[in-house]
Design a protein around this motif. Structure first.
Motif, PDB file in Angstrom:
ATOM      1  N   VAL A 217      -1.009 -21.728  62.175  1.00 60.06           N
ATOM      2  CA  VAL A 217      -1.744 -22.837  61.566  1.00 60.06           C
ATOM      3  C   VAL A 217      -0.928 -24.119  61.657  1.00 60.06           C
ATOM      4  N   VAL A 218      -1.574 -25.203  62.075  1.00 58.20           N
ATOM      5  CA  VAL A 218      -0.907 -26.499  62.151  1.00 58.20           C
ATOM      6  C   VAL A 218      -1.683 -27.494  61.286  1.00 58.20           C
ATOM      7  N   ILE A 219      -0.982 -28.262  60.470  1.00 53.22           N
ATOM      8  CA  ILE A 219      -1.654 -29.284  59.652  1.00 53.22           C
ATOM      9  C   ILE A 219      -1.669 -30.592  60.447  1.00 53.22           C
ATOM     10  N   ASP A 220      -2.865 -31.073  60.797  1.00 56.38           N
ATOM     11  CA  ASP A 220      -2.988 -32.288  61.609  1.00 56.38           C
ATOM     12  C   ASP A 220      -2.993 -33.541  60.733  1.00 56.38           C
ATOM     13  N   ARG A 221      -3.463 -33.392  59.499  1.00 54.18           N
ATOM     14  CA  ARG A 221      -3.539 -34.564  58.621  1.00 54.18           C
ATOM     15  C   ARG A 221      -3.320 -34.102  57.186  1.00 54.18           C
ATOM     16  N   PHE A 222      -2.474 -34.807  56.459  1.00 48.50           N
ATOM     17  CA  PHE A 222      -2.244 -34.487  55.043  1.00 48.50           C
ATOM     18  C   PHE A 222      -2.000 -35.805  54.332  1.00 48.50           C
ATOM     19  N   VAL A 223      -3.018 -36.323  53.680  1.00 48.07           N
ATOM     20  CA  VAL A 223      -2.851 -37.580  52.947  1.00 48.07           C
ATOM     21  C   VAL A 223      -3.407 -37.413  51.543  1.00 48.07           C
ATOM     22  N   ILE A 224      -2.912 -38.239  50.628  1.00 49.04           N
ATOM     23  CA  ILE A 224      -3.441 -38.207  49.263  1.00 49.04           C
ATOM     24  C   ILE A 224      -4.245 -39.478  49.051  1.00 49.04           C
ATOM     25  N   GLU A 225      -5.543 -39.313  48.808  1.00 46.41           N
ATOM     26  CA  GLU A 225      -6.422 -40.459  48.572  1.00 46.41           C
ATOM     27  C   GLU A 225      -6.981 -40.358  47.171  1.00 46.41           C
ATOM     28  N   GLU A 226      -6.708 -41.350  46.366  1.00 43.93           N
ATOM     29  CA  GLU A 226      -7.150 -41.392  44.969  1.00 43.93           C
ATOM     30  C   GLU A 226      -6.855 -40.066  44.256  1.00 43.93           C
ATOM     31  N   GLY A 227      -5.642 -39.579  44.445  1.00 47.00           N
ATOM     32  CA  GLY A 227      -5.197 -38.371  43.746  1.00 47.00           C
ATOM     33  C   GLY A 227      -5.687 -37.079  44.380  1.00 47.00           C
ATOM     34  N   ARG A 228      -6.505 -37.180  45.443  1.00 47.88           N
ATOM     35  CA  ARG A 228      -7.032 -35.971  46.084  1.00 47.88           C
ATOM     36  C   ARG A 228      -6.302 -35.713  47.403  1.00 47.88           C
ATOM     37  N   ARG A 229      -5.872 -34.477  47.620  1.00 46.42           N
ATOM     38  CA  ARG A 229      -5.200 -34.156  48.879  1.00 46.42           C
ATOM     39  C   ARG A 229      -6.243 -33.899  49.960  1.00 46.42           C
ATOM     40  N   MET A 230      -6.192 -34.710  51.048  1.00 49.13           N
ATOM     41  CA  MET A 230      -7.148 -34.578  52.153  1.00 49.13           C
ATOM     42  C   MET A 230      -6.406 -33.879  53.297  1.00 49.13           C
ATOM     43  N   ILE A 231      -6.838 -32.673  53.625  1.00 46.71           N
ATOM     44  CA  ILE A 231      -6.074 -31.871  54.592  1.00 46.71           C
ATOM     45  C   ILE A 231      -6.941 -31.448  55.777  1.00 46.71           C
ATOM     46  N   HIS A 232      -6.460 -31.712  56.988  1.00 48.08           N
ATOM     47  CA  HIS A 232      -7.100 -31.200  58.211  1.00 48.08           C
ATOM     48  C   HIS A 232      -6.155 -30.183  58.832  1.00 48.08           C
ATOM     49  N   ALA A 233      -6.684 -28.998  59.120  1.00 45.10           N
ATOM     50  CA  ALA A 233      -5.818 -27.953  59.665  1.00 45.10           C
ATOM     51  C   ALA A 233      -6.424 -27.327  60.915  1.00 45.10           C
ATOM     52  N   SER A 234      -5.569 -26.992  61.874  1.00 46.29           N
ATOM     53  CA  SER A 234      -6.026 -26.255  63.058  1.00 46.29           C
ATOM     54  C   SER A 234      -5.415 -24.867  63.040  1.00 46.29           C
ATOM     55  N   ILE A 235      -6.262 -23.890  63.334  1.00 48.56           N
ATOM     56  CA  ILE A 235      -5.769 -22.516  63.494  1.00 48.56           C
ATOM     57  C   ILE A 235      -5.649 -22.280  64.998  1.00 48.56           C
ATOM     58  N   LEU A 236      -4.441 -22.005  65.457  1.00 47.53           N
ATOM     59  CA  LEU A 236      -4.237 -21.822  66.902  1.00 47.53           C
ATOM     60  C   LEU A 236      -4.256 -20.345  67.252  1.00 47.53           C
ATOM     61  N   VAL A 237      -5.081 -20.014  68.253  1.00 55.48           N
ATOM     62  CA  VAL A 237      -5.156 -18.610  68.676  1.00 55.48           C
ATOM     63  C   VAL A 237      -4.934 -18.519  70.181  1.00 55.48           C
ATOM     64  N   ASP A 238      -4.675 -17.308  70.650  1.00 55.92           N
ATOM     65  CA  ASP A 238      -4.388 -17.096  72.076  1.00 55.92           C
ATOM     66  C   ASP A 238      -5.637 -17.065  72.950  1.00 55.92           C
ATOM     67  N   ARG A 239      -6.720 -16.480  72.425  1.00 57.94           N
ATOM     68  CA  ARG A 239      -7.893 -16.246  73.275  1.00 57.94           C
ATOM     69  C   ARG A 239      -9.194 -16.620  72.571  1.00 57.94           C
ATOM     70  N   ALA A 240     -10.238 -16.881  73.387  1.00 53.46           N
ATOM     71  CA  ALA A 240     -11.549 -17.236  72.834  1.00 53.46           C
ATOM     72  C   ALA A 240     -12.085 -16.100  71.952  1.00 53.46           C
ATOM     73  N   SER A 241     -11.762 -14.850  72.323  1.00 49.15           N
ATOM     74  CA  SER A 241     -12.257 -13.714  71.525  1.00 49.15           C
ATOM     75  C   SER A 241     -11.641 -13.732  70.123  1.00 49.15           C
ATOM     76  N   HIS A 242     -10.395 -14.190  70.033  1.00 50.96           N
ATOM     77  CA  HIS A 242      -9.752 -14.283  68.713  1.00 50.96           C
ATOM     78  C   HIS A 242     -10.424 -15.369  67.881  1.00 50.96           C
ATOM     79  N   LYS A 243     -10.817 -16.443  68.575  1.00 49.15           N
ATOM     80  CA  LYS A 243     -11.477 -17.553  67.883  1.00 49.15           C
ATOM     81  C   LYS A 243     -12.773 -17.059  67.232  1.00 49.15           C
ATOM     82  N   ALA A 244     -13.543 -16.295  68.002  1.00 45.24           N
ATOM     83  CA  ALA A 244     -14.818 -15.780  67.486  1.00 45.24           C
ATOM     84  C   ALA A 244     -14.583 -14.883  66.275  1.00 45.24           C
TER      85      ALA A 244
END
Ligand code: GTP
Length: 298
Positions: A217-244
């Motif tokens: 897992v990689v966090i692409d964005r982590f900011v605090i806006e008006e006291g709220r944590r705004m988080i964007h995360a990517s889950i990295l996998v090896d194959r399309a079948s794992h993604k599914a």
């Protein structure tokens, strides 16, 4: 001045013996991620707790380590083994964790890595699984015969059984010195790291055994806006079948992973969290040392 004790303690053992569960129980926070799958822990995580033990204020600084790997030899495992060795190089005490009733060659191999000059405590975990408590005594003896331990402590990390006995035994091995950290310090890891780990834990727990352990897992964005944590995360996998596999039917699985991870984060950070997650295919990352560095595997 009041006497205080303080020390760094490495928690070592083969995969799946309950090292992370033990550290979380000792610091009373869900810091290090746990699951029934071996190799859940990949990074060194510091857990700090300061409390009075036997009338002496004591700061325990635990270093949870990945389970030492002997089976696979890809770049990820080599990096994880290095993390164990580094953790052992500069500590005041070591907890060597084994599972009651099970002493394997992987356990003794980890024991051999423990330095001779540092106090070593054997922790016999998962005693809650024993129906006949009398059976634990011969096993404790078997462990005690392996080496000169400062103590051999049977306990259950999951049921928080006998943890005080461990803290008492451990505290006397730590040097009398000032605290390294503030008394309310809990971990050295930033929130961004803890957020990624929460998602990884849900992946390990909610996607079946077929989930390849190479996903991360990689966090692409982590900011605090008006006291709220705004988080964007990517889950990295090896194959399309794992993604599914992770997204699941109609996106249900990913929705559950994200929702449970968000709730855990809100508890841990004590505040509101907005979490968005994507699954991306990135082939062969577990074998690529430079990709590992980019992802923060030190
Ligand atoms: N019954 C029982 N299960 C436990 C106990 N402690 C840990 N477990 C379980 O053992 C499994 C592994 O626990 P972890 O804490 O992830 O083990 P670990 O040694 O950190 O594992 P790695 O990350 O693979 O090195 C999980 O399913 C835990 O719930 C215990 O005291 N009793």
């Amino acid at each position: 001045m009041e006497t205080t004790r303080c020390g760094v303690i490495a928690v070592v053992g083969r995969p799946n013996v309950g090292k992370s569960t033990l550290m979380n129980a000792l610091v009373r926070e869900h810091l290090s991620i746990t699951s029934s799958k071996p190799q859940t822990t990949r990074h060194r995580v510091l857990g700090v707790i300061t409390e009075t033990v036997k009338n002496t204020p004591t700061q325990f600084i635990f270093v949870d380590t990945p389970g030492f790997q002997t089976k696979h030899s890809n770049a990820l495992n080599k990096t994880m083994n290095r993390a164990v060795m580094t953790a052992l190089a500069d500590v005041h005490a070591v907890l060597w964790v084994v599972e009651q009733g099970k002493l394997t060659s992987a356990d003794t191999r980890v024991l051999e890595l423990c330095p001779q000059h540092v106090p070593l405590i054997a922790v016999v975990n998962k005693v809650d699984m024993l129906k006949d408590k009398g059976l634990v005594l011969p096993f404790l003896q078997k462990v005690a015969d392996l080496r000169s331990f400062a103590a051999v402590v049977p306990l259950s990390a999951e049921s928080a059984l006998n943890l005080d006995a461990l803290k008492e035994a451990l505290s006397t091995t730590l040097p009398e010195q000032a605290f390294y950290y503030d008394e309310d310090m809990l971990t050295d890891r930033p929130e961004k790291f803890l957020a990624a780990e929460r998602i990884r834990e849900k992946l390990f727990r909610l996607v079946g055994d077929e989930l390849p352990y190479t996903c991360t897992v990689v966090i692409d964005r982590f900011v605090i806006e008006e006291g709220r944590r705004m988080i964007h995360a990517s889950i990295l996998v090896d194959r399309a079948s794992h993604k599914a596999m992770i997204i699941g039917k109609g996106g249900e699985k990913l929705k559950r992973i994200a929702s449970e991870a968000r709730q855990d984060m809100e508890r841990l950070f004590d505040g509101s969290v907005h979490l968005e997650t994507w699954v991306k295919v990135r082939g062969g990352w577990a074998d690529n040392a430079s990709v590992l560095q980019t992802l923060g595997y030190d």
